[in-house]
Scaffold this motif. Structure first.
Motif, short mmCIF file in Angstrom:
data_model
loop_
_atom_site.label_atom_id
_atom_site.label_comp_id
_atom_site.label_asym_id
_atom_site.label_seq_id
_atom_site.Cartn_x
_atom_site.Cartn_y
_atom_site.Cartn_z
N PRO A 108 -39.45 -33.61 -7.32
CA PRO A 108 -39.42 -32.29 -8.02
C PRO A 108 -39.78 -32.45 -9.30
O PRO A 108 -39.41 -33.11 -9.99
N THR A 109 -40.56 -31.46 -9.84
CA THR A 109 -40.91 -31.49 -11.17
C THR A 109 -39.88 -30.22 -11.82
O THR A 109 -39.39 -29.39 -11.28
N ASN A 110 -39.85 -30.20 -13.38
CA ASN A 110 -39.18 -29.31 -13.97
C ASN A 110 -39.72 -28.74 -15.28
O ASN A 110 -38.98 -28.64 -16.29
N PHE A 111 -40.83 -28.36 -14.93
CA PHE A 111 -41.55 -27.86 -16.17
C PHE A 111 -41.07 -26.66 -16.93
O PHE A 111 -40.85 -26.41 -18.16
N ALA A 112 -40.66 -25.61 -15.97
CA ALA A 112 -40.16 -24.31 -16.28
C ALA A 112 -39.12 -24.46 -16.87
O ALA A 112 -38.63 -24.11 -18.35
N ALA A 113 -37.87 -25.26 -16.62
CA ALA A 113 -36.60 -25.39 -17.04
C ALA A 113 -36.55 -26.03 -18.45
O ALA A 113 -36.02 -25.76 -19.43
N GLN A 114 -37.59 -27.26 -18.47
CA GLN A 114 -37.59 -27.97 -19.69
C GLN A 114 -38.18 -27.23 -20.81
O GLN A 114 -37.77 -27.24 -22.04
N ALA A 115 -39.42 -26.58 -20.52
CA ALA A 115 -39.98 -25.56 -21.62
C ALA A 115 -38.93 -24.56 -22.21
O ALA A 115 -38.80 -24.48 -23.39
N PHE A 116 -38.37 -23.95 -21.41
CA PHE A 116 -37.47 -22.78 -21.71
C PHE A 116 -36.49 -23.14 -22.51
O PHE A 116 -35.95 -22.82 -23.48
N LEU A 117 -35.44 -24.36 -22.03
CA LEU A 117 -34.64 -25.05 -22.61
C LEU A 117 -34.74 -25.18 -24.04
O LEU A 117 -34.12 -25.28 -25.31
N ALA A 118 -36.26 -26.11 -24.19
CA ALA A 118 -36.62 -26.26 -25.55
C ALA A 118 -36.83 -25.19 -26.41
O ALA A 118 -36.37 -25.52 -27.45
N PHE A 119 -37.54 -24.20 -25.91
CA PHE A 119 -37.41 -23.09 -26.93
C PHE A 119 -36.34 -22.53 -27.30
O PHE A 119 -36.16 -22.34 -28.68
N ASP A 155 -41.81 -30.81 -29.07
CA ASP A 155 -42.21 -31.78 -28.07
C ASP A 155 -41.97 -31.70 -26.90
O ASP A 155 -42.79 -31.81 -25.80
N LEU A 156 -40.80 -31.43 -26.26
CA LEU A 156 -40.44 -31.10 -25.19
C LEU A 156 -41.06 -29.97 -24.52
O LEU A 156 -41.57 -29.91 -23.33
N ALA A 157 -41.12 -28.86 -25.42
CA ALA A 157 -41.79 -27.33 -24.84
C ALA A 157 -43.04 -27.86 -24.57
O ALA A 157 -43.60 -27.14 -23.38
N ILE A 158 -43.92 -28.34 -25.61
CA ILE A 158 -45.30 -28.51 -25.52
C ILE A 158 -45.37 -29.40 -24.14
O ILE A 158 -46.64 -29.43 -23.39
N GLY A 159 -44.86 -30.35 -24.30
CA GLY A 159 -45.17 -31.45 -23.00
C GLY A 159 -44.82 -30.84 -21.67
O GLY A 159 -45.88 -30.85 -20.86
N ALA A 160 -43.98 -30.04 -21.54
CA ALA A 160 -43.74 -29.33 -20.14
C ALA A 160 -44.83 -28.43 -20.01
O ALA A 160 -45.23 -28.38 -18.65
N TRP A 161 -45.06 -27.56 -21.02
CA TRP A 161 -46.27 -26.68 -20.85
C TRP A 161 -47.50 -27.29 -20.61
O TRP A 161 -48.21 -26.61 -19.56
N GLU A 162 -47.99 -28.19 -21.09
CA GLU A 162 -49.24 -28.93 -21.02
C GLU A 162 -49.09 -29.63 -19.63
O GLU A 162 -50.36 -29.55 -18.83
N ALA A 163 -48.17 -30.14 -19.43
CA ALA A 163 -47.85 -30.93 -17.93
C ALA A 163 -47.95 -29.85 -16.74
O ALA A 163 -48.72 -30.10 -15.54
N ALA A 164 -47.46 -28.58 -16.91
CA ALA A 164 -47.83 -27.70 -15.98
C ALA A 164 -49.30 -27.24 -15.85
O ALA A 164 -49.73 -26.92 -14.68
N ILE A 165 -49.96 -27.21 -16.97
CA ILE A 165 -51.27 -27.07 -16.87
C ILE A 165 -52.06 -28.10 -16.15
O ILE A 165 -52.92 -27.88 -15.39
N ALA A 166 -51.62 -29.32 -16.44
CA ALA A 166 -52.21 -30.44 -15.96
C ALA A 166 -52.11 -30.72 -14.32
O ALA A 166 -53.00 -30.62 -13.26
N ALA A 167 -50.90 -30.02 -13.94
CA ALA A 167 -50.54 -29.84 -12.49
C ALA A 167 -51.27 -28.83 -11.63
O ALA A 167 -51.72 -28.95 -10.70
N THR A 168 -51.65 -27.66 -12.62
CA THR A 168 -52.41 -26.80 -12.14
C THR A 168 -53.88 -26.95 -11.84
O THR A 168 -54.49 -26.70 -10.74
N VAL A 169 -54.24 -27.76 -12.64
CA VAL A 169 -55.77 -28.42 -12.43
C VAL A 169 -55.66 -29.33 -11.16
O VAL A 169 -56.58 -29.25 -10.56
N VAL A 170 -54.62 -30.28 -10.89
CA VAL A 170 -54.46 -30.83 -9.77
C VAL A 170 -54.36 -29.98 -8.55
O VAL A 170 -55.23 -30.27 -7.76
#
Length: 237
Positions: free
Chosen positions: A76-87, A114-129
């Motif tokens: 499981p990934t945690n992009f949403a929670a990581q970005a929101f908590l970091a913000f 860095d945590l917010a941007i990292g999760a945000w961009e990883a979610a974009i990369a996952a969307t390309v996949v």
């Protein structure tokens, strides 16, 4: 410092604007990823209306929830929670400082950035996949009755989503996807979908290119193989 007449500092303004572009409602952290994926708006207080600040998610925040929801149970990934908590954590650091940040506060804020941007961009990369897998699935119906007009329209949509999301990596100077990888990624994705009229050989070559592009993203963002998908685009995001 706050400019004359402004009730906020430039740092507060920049951080809040970034959170706005992420698009999460203030109650985002109270929603499960399945809820976020199912509907971006929920009348939580039952007043018959949607509060756009508190009850409606937009853009990247919805996308992050969808990818988390679609991730494998085994990975499981945690992009949403990581970005929101970091913000939220970063905003607390700014508010608690009450003005200029000292070195320790700035280091802590940079970590949250860095945590917010990292999760945000990883979610974009996952969307390309995700859309690479959709295109592979669409191409699996080539030369069958299943590839009708509606299937063509879906294929065109999936390819366009894939290409569009993949353009975003160039805008982060600290992206895990380096410049050379970005160029290679787009060379593999190409500038237009390959259609049945191109022939079986061209279709097979493009499928191989899509799988290679998917592998570049998996390596750059350390995605688990369980979320990547098989050769036909099945079993992943």
């Amino acid at each position: 410092e706050a400019a004359d007449g402004d009730p906020f500092t430039s740092l507060e303004h920049g951080w809040d604007e970034a959170f706005g572009y992420f698009g999460a409602a203030t109650a985002y952290g109270d929603r499960s990823v399945s809820e976020i994926a199912a509907s971006r708006a929920v009348d939580r207080n039952g007043d018959g209306a949607i509060d756009l600040l508190r009850e409606c998610d937009f853009g990247a925040s919805v996308n992050a929830g969808k990818r988390d929801h679609g991730s494998a149970d085994a990975a499981p990934t945690n992009f949403a929670a990581q970005a929101f908590l970091a913000f939220r954590t970063g905003r607390t650091i700014i508010s608690d400082a009450g003005g200029a940040l000292d070195a320790d506060q700035m280091a802590a804020l940079t970590e949250q950035r860095d945590l917010a941007i990292g999760a945000w961009e990883a979610a974009i990369a996952a969307t390309v996949v995700h859309y690479i897998n959709d295109v592979l699935g669409d191409m699996g119906d080539f030369d069958t009755a299943a590839y009708d007009h509606d299937a063509f329209l879906n294929h065109a949509k999936h390819w366009s989503e894939m290409k569009g999301f993949a353009m975003m990596f160039q805008f982060n100077p600290r992206s895990p996807l380096g410049r050379d990888q970005f160029v290679q990624l787009h060379t593999l994705l190409g500038d237009a979908p390959v259609l049945p009229a191109a022939g079986a050989g061209a279709a097979d070559d493009y499928r191989a290119s899509l799988r290679e592009a998917r592998g570049i993203l998996a390596a750059a963002y350390a995605f688990d193989a369980a979320n990547i998908g098989d050769d036909a685009g099945q079993g992943g995001w």
